[in-house]
Design a protein around this motif. Structure first.
Motif, PDB file in Angstrom:
ATOM      1  N   UNK A  29      -8.953   4.401   0.718  1.00 50.37           N
ATOM      2  CA  UNK A  29      -9.388   5.566   1.493  1.00 50.37           C
ATOM      3  C   UNK A  29      -8.405   5.832   2.641  1.00 50.37           C
ATOM      4  N   UNK A  30      -8.074   4.796   3.376  1.00 47.15           N
ATOM      5  CA  UNK A  30      -7.140   4.951   4.499  1.00 47.15           C
ATOM      6  C   UNK A  30      -5.771   5.429   4.016  1.00 47.15           C
ATOM      7  N   UNK A  31      -5.294   4.897   2.906  1.00 52.70           N
ATOM      8  CA  UNK A  31      -4.003   5.346   2.363  1.00 52.70           C
ATOM      9  C   UNK A  31      -4.055   6.811   1.953  1.00 52.70           C
ATOM     10  N   UNK A  32      -5.152   7.231   1.344  1.00 56.92           N
ATOM     11  CA  UNK A  32      -5.280   8.643   0.949  1.00 56.92           C
ATOM     12  C   UNK A  32      -5.235   9.552   2.175  1.00 56.92           C
ATOM     13  N   UNK A  33      -5.904   9.142   3.239  1.00 55.49           N
ATOM     14  CA  UNK A  33      -5.880   9.942   4.463  1.00 55.49           C
ATOM     15  C   UNK A  33      -4.473  10.005   5.058  1.00 55.49           C
ATOM     16  N   UNK A  34      -3.799   8.866   5.107  1.00 51.48           N
ATOM     17  CA  UNK A  34      -2.433   8.839   5.642  1.00 51.48           C
ATOM     18  C   UNK A  34      -1.483   9.652   4.764  1.00 51.48           C
ATOM     19  N   UNK A  35      -1.700   9.587   3.464  1.00 48.88           N
ATOM     20  CA  UNK A  35      -0.856  10.355   2.548  1.00 48.88           C
ATOM     21  C   UNK A  35      -1.023  11.852   2.814  1.00 48.88           C
ATOM     22  N   UNK A  36      -2.259  12.292   2.896  1.00 50.84           N
ATOM     23  CA  UNK A  36      -2.513  13.715   3.133  1.00 50.84           C
ATOM     24  C   UNK A  36      -1.927  14.167   4.467  1.00 50.84           C
ATOM     25  N   UNK A  37      -2.018  13.314   5.472  1.00 48.85           N
ATOM     26  CA  UNK A  37      -1.538  13.665   6.810  1.00 48.85           C
ATOM     27  C   UNK A  37      -0.023  13.726   6.898  1.00 48.85           C
ATOM     28  N   UNK A  96       4.249   4.394   3.145  1.00 43.15           N
ATOM     29  CA  UNK A  96       3.079   4.430   4.029  1.00 43.15           C
ATOM     30  C   UNK A  96       2.472   3.040   4.194  1.00 43.15           C
ATOM     31  N   UNK A  97       2.412   2.288   3.105  1.00 45.73           N
ATOM     32  CA  UNK A  97       1.875   0.928   3.191  1.00 45.73           C
ATOM     33  C   UNK A  97       2.724   0.053   4.112  1.00 45.73           C
ATOM     34  N   UNK A  98       4.037   0.283   4.120  1.00 49.71           N
ATOM     35  CA  UNK A  98       4.921  -0.501   4.994  1.00 49.71           C
ATOM     36  C   UNK A  98       4.789  -0.078   6.455  1.00 49.71           C
ATOM     37  N   UNK A  99       4.905   1.235   6.717  1.00 50.06           N
ATOM     38  CA  UNK A  99       4.951   1.672   8.116  1.00 50.06           C
ATOM     39  C   UNK A  99       3.587   1.642   8.798  1.00 50.06           C
ATOM     40  N   UNK A 100       2.513   1.622   8.016  1.00 51.85           N
ATOM     41  CA  UNK A 100       1.179   1.533   8.604  1.00 51.85           C
ATOM     42  C   UNK A 100       0.485   0.220   8.233  1.00 51.85           C
ATOM     43  N   UNK A 101       1.262  -0.809   7.944  1.00 50.73           N
ATOM     44  CA  UNK A 101       0.707  -2.105   7.557  1.00 50.73           C
ATOM     45  C   UNK A 101      -0.206  -2.674   8.636  1.00 50.73           C
ATOM     46  N   UNK A 102       0.091  -2.376   9.879  1.00 50.83           N
ATOM     47  CA  UNK A 102      -0.707  -2.915  10.982  1.00 50.83           C
ATOM     48  C   UNK A 102      -2.089  -2.288  11.099  1.00 50.83           C
ATOM     49  N   UNK A 103      -2.293  -1.144  10.498  1.00 52.18           N
ATOM     50  CA  UNK A 103      -3.562  -0.440  10.669  1.00 52.18           C
ATOM     51  C   UNK A 103      -4.385  -0.331   9.395  1.00 52.18           C
ATOM     52  N   UNK A 104      -3.825  -0.700   8.259  1.00 49.71           N
ATOM     53  CA  UNK A 104      -4.555  -0.554   6.996  1.00 49.71           C
ATOM     54  C   UNK A 104      -5.483  -1.739   6.758  1.00 49.71           C
ATOM     55  N   UNK A 105      -6.690  -1.457   6.268  1.00 44.95           N
ATOM     56  CA  UNK A 105      -7.599  -2.549   5.908  1.00 44.95           C
ATOM     57  C   UNK A 105      -7.019  -3.368   4.753  1.00 44.95           C
ATOM     58  N   UNK A 106      -7.634  -4.512   4.498  1.00 41.99           N
ATOM     59  CA  UNK A 106      -7.224  -5.341   3.370  1.00 41.99           C
ATOM     60  C   UNK A 106      -7.503  -4.646   2.052  1.00 41.99           C
ATOM     61  N   UNK A 107      -7.070  -5.252   0.949  1.00 46.76           N
ATOM     62  CA  UNK A 107      -7.257  -4.643  -0.371  1.00 46.76           C
ATOM     63  C   UNK A 107      -8.718  -4.256  -0.619  1.00 46.76           C
ATOM     64  N   UNK A 108      -8.876  -3.108  -1.276  1.00 47.59           N
ATOM     65  CA  UNK A 108     -10.211  -2.650  -1.613  1.00 47.59           C
ATOM     66  C   UNK A 108     -10.375  -1.163  -1.339  1.00 47.59           C
ATOM     67  N   UNK A 109     -11.589  -0.669  -1.481  1.00 47.74           N
ATOM     68  CA  UNK A 109     -11.857   0.759  -1.327  1.00 47.74           C
ATOM     69  C   UNK A 109     -11.505   1.313   0.067  1.00 47.74           C
TER      70      UNK A 109
END
Length: 190
Positions: A143-151, A126-139
């Protein structure tokens, strides 16, 4: 020596394929080494010699499955449609088996190890395929990774395809819509 090593690898692969085939249809505890030996056309002792037993075989089979999943999950960065297509190809092929396998996490240590690895692998993907949309390191990124994971989780596929009986096209459309709606670049709170 080369021919013998090749024969050993062929035997190992046949045993792992037999075990995986049985474990996609039946509970881990219900499959005996004898069942696997019969399916693979080898003796139980051959399985013990190669893998040390059922748990070693489960670890080896999970490792091979993880490597195959990694190879199959090729999608361009940021292409939601391609990401969904890749996931649905995998889930349609082995989603039911994955759900059966993960339902046994609390009872079988080898499955718990395989599931932990698969979760890390999915998150990395998920971090690789959505690298263009994920915020920088931090909360916000977490949060965005958790949402993408659930989806993109196999259990959401199961809900749509098995529990609700959605046709594949409709389920894929739902996942695309969900991923699009949680894109942090769209201005949602993160």
């Amino acid at each position: 020596m080369g021919a013998r090593a090749a024969a050993v690898e062929v035997t190992r692969a046949r045993v792992m394929e037999a075990a995986a085939a049985l474990w996609t249809r039946r509970w881990y505890d219900e499959v005996t080494l004898q069942d696997i030996a019969d399916e693979a056309g080898v003796s139980v002792q051959t399985i013990v010699n190669h893998f040390g037993g059922k748990e070693g075989l489960a670890d080896a089979a999970a490792e091979v499955a993880a490597a195959q999943a990694e190879l199959a999950r090729q999608a361009p960065v940021g292409d939601v449609e391609a990401v969904v297509t890749v996931l649905f190809e995998e889930y349609e092929r082995q989603g039911d088996a994955t759900v059966l396998w993960t339902a046994q996490i609390d009872r079988v240590p080898a499955i718990a190890r395989a599931a932990a690895h698969a979760r890390r692998q999915h998150r990395d993907w998920l971090e690789r395929v959505f690298a263009d949309r994920l915020p920088g390191p931090g909360p916000a990124r977490e949060h965005a990774l958790h949402l993408h994971y659930a989806a993109t989780d196999v259990y959401l596929w199961k809900l749509w395809r098995r529990d609700l009986g959605l046709p594949r096209d409709d389920a894929e459309h739902a996942m695309r819509d969900l991923l699009t709606s949680i894109d942090p670049r769209r201005g949602h709170d993160a």
